[in-house]
Enzyme design. Structure first.
Site, short mmCIF file in Angstrom:
data_model
loop_
_atom_site.label_atom_id
_atom_site.label_comp_id
_atom_site.label_asym_id
_atom_site.label_seq_id
_atom_site.Cartn_x
_atom_site.Cartn_y
_atom_site.Cartn_z
N GLU A 272 -39.61 -44.75 -16.68
CA GLU A 272 -38.19 -44.38 -16.49
C GLU A 272 -38.03 -43.75 -15.12
OE1 GLU A 272 -37.47 -41.76 -19.86
OE2 GLU A 272 -38.35 -40.11 -18.73
N ARG A 275 -35.94 -42.36 -8.66
CA ARG A 275 -36.10 -42.25 -7.20
C ARG A 275 -36.73 -43.48 -6.55
NH1 ARG A 275 -36.34 -37.18 -4.94
NH2 ARG A 275 -36.93 -36.42 -7.00
N ARG A 310 -29.97 -32.39 -1.03
CA ARG A 310 -31.41 -32.16 -1.03
C ARG A 310 -31.91 -31.33 0.15
NH1 ARG A 310 -34.93 -35.46 -0.81
NH2 ARG A 310 -36.33 -34.69 -2.41
N CYS A 341 -19.25 -23.79 4.54
CA CYS A 341 -19.47 -22.40 4.94
C CYS A 341 -20.74 -21.88 4.26
CB CYS A 341 -18.27 -21.56 4.56
SG CYS A 341 -16.79 -22.11 5.40
#
Ligand code: PLP
Length: 413
Positions: A272, A275, A310, A341
């Site tokens: 499964e 990525r 990320r 910000c």
């Protein structure tokens, strides 16, 4: 060190930008399909090999449909992901539902879809039964190997992880389910994230295979499948190497033969991964809007953490290519930053790059998994569009950019 490639020329991407303004993520269908076929081939030895694409990595039904053409199912962990399966026409046991701290309505949904339900805890046997009025025909348990397995950088050591059942609980769970009349069983674990070491996965497979053999011997259950989880990493940095899927498949095969097949056990093998399926084939395309010279040199782009978390969240490296300057000397050092910000809103820190001018197209690599999906709306920043660069070279809008109307749609005042 080879420069990372992009699947379009400067001219091509400029044409795309004329129609779809930056920032956007663009996914390379051809490369996704080629890679999917490679994974299937590497595990072709395994009976009924099945990859369940981890939907959370790239939750877009257009992508799920592309993968479905290759026979991939979907690994889901939430109501939204189960609903996405309906949009992508992924049904029944093509869905694996691996959730934790699951609300009853999610179990009910997964049950009604005939998804394979993977339980995260012993107590969920009863919870599932109460939620659905009965138990499903097939049941899977997620194993947490605890001290048997060393840690992995992102996911931490299994002993500290909230997921899965202990070894003793696994045995008890299969026993209980057998008594309840269940006939079809699976076993699962997921102990890695972005791991590039093949042997780490082989070690995990050995742990599961050995336990499957023990369960067969002690409880008399012949597991129908073993799901080795996801977590195969990708080379974000140019000097890293991708996981050799062929080597992985072959090393897992050797252990399968040795530990299982030799005892007449032939469970199906499932993965499964998210990525490694789409990660390298997505690109966040942005435009340089500002340059700023203070204590450091900054390039401000029109994307921000809303589009890719990320780097800001984990300090993760994402390679940057400046279109048209691929071969130019990298004689500048920049922080490439977004407009949030938050000082962590930096796509690259102290990065050696060619001189960047305002208006340059800056491409951030490897955003095809856990990229757009992680986006958030802090500062009221809007999440970008997603495009699919089709096999035939056409470009399709597979998610429009958010608007302020979308953002404010939930307000009551
Ligand atoms: C996140 C997750 C995956 C996918 O992980 P990748 O690193 O994208 O391969 C698979 N299974 C479970 C249970 C997960 O939580």
């Amino acid at each position: 060190m080879s420069e990372k490639k992009v699947p379009f020329t400067k001219d091509q991407i400029e044409k795309i930008i004329e129609k779809f303004p930056t920032p956007f993520h663009i996914y390379d269908e051809k490369a996704i399909l080629e890679n999917a076929r490679r994974l299937k081939k590497a595990f072709a030895w395994a009976p009924k090999f099945q990859e369940y694409f981890a939907v959370k990595a790239l939750p877009n039904p257009s992508i799920m449909k592309v993968l479905k053409k290759e026979g991939f199912g979907a690994d889901c962990s939430s109501m939204a992901e189960l609903l996405l399966c309906e949009m992508a026409d992924i049904t029944g046991e093509q869905i694996m539902f691996t959730s934790n701290e699951t609300p009853a309505y999610e179990y009910q949904k997964a049950f009604s879809q005939n998804a394979i339900i993977n339980l995260d805890d012993f107590t969920h046997i009863q919870y599932l039964e109460e939620s659905c009025g009965t138990l499903p025909e097939v049941i899977c348990f997620r194993y947490n190997p605890g001290p048997l397995k060393g840690g992995n950088e992102i996911i931490g050591t299994p002993q500290e992880a909230k997921y899965g059942l202990t070894r003793e609980q696994m045995f008890e769970a299969y026993r209980v389910m057998k008594e309840k009349g269940c006939k079809r069983f699976g076993m699962h674990t997921m102990v890695a994230s972005n791991e590039l070491n093949v042997d780490y996965f082989v070690e995990t497979a050995v742990i599961l295979f050995e336990m499957a053999a023990e369960i067969a011997e002690q409880i008399g259950i012949d597991l129908e499948f073993i799901n080795l989880g996801g977590g195969i990493g990708i080379p974000y940095k140019p000097e890293q190497h991708e996981v050799n899927l062929e080597e992985l498949g072959e090393k897992v095969r050797v252990q399968y033969e040795k530990i299982l097949a030799s005892k007449g056990l032939k469970p199906y093998i499932y993965l499964e991964c998210g990525r490694v399926i789409t990660g390298p084939y997505g690109y966040l395309v942005t435009t340089a809007v500002h340059e700023k010279h203070i204590y450091k040199e900054y390039i401000g782009v029109d994307a921000c953490m809303a589009n890719l978390m990320r780097p800001g969240m984990y300090g993760a490296y994402h390679h940057v290519t400046v279109m048209g300057k691929e071969n130019a000397e990298k004689d500048h050092v920049y922080d490439v930053v977004g407009s949030l910000c938050e000082n962590c809103d930096k796509f690259a820190v102290d990065r050696k790059l060619p001189k960047i001018d305002k208006g340059d197209i800056v491409v951030i690599h490897d955003t095809g998994a856990h990229g757009h999906a992680m986006g958030f709306n802090y500062n009221g920043k809007l999440r970008s569009a997603e495009l699919l660069l089709k096999e035939d070279g056409n470009v399709e809008l597979i998610r429009r950019a958010e608007t302020h109307d979308d953002l404010f749609a939930t307000l009551k005042f």
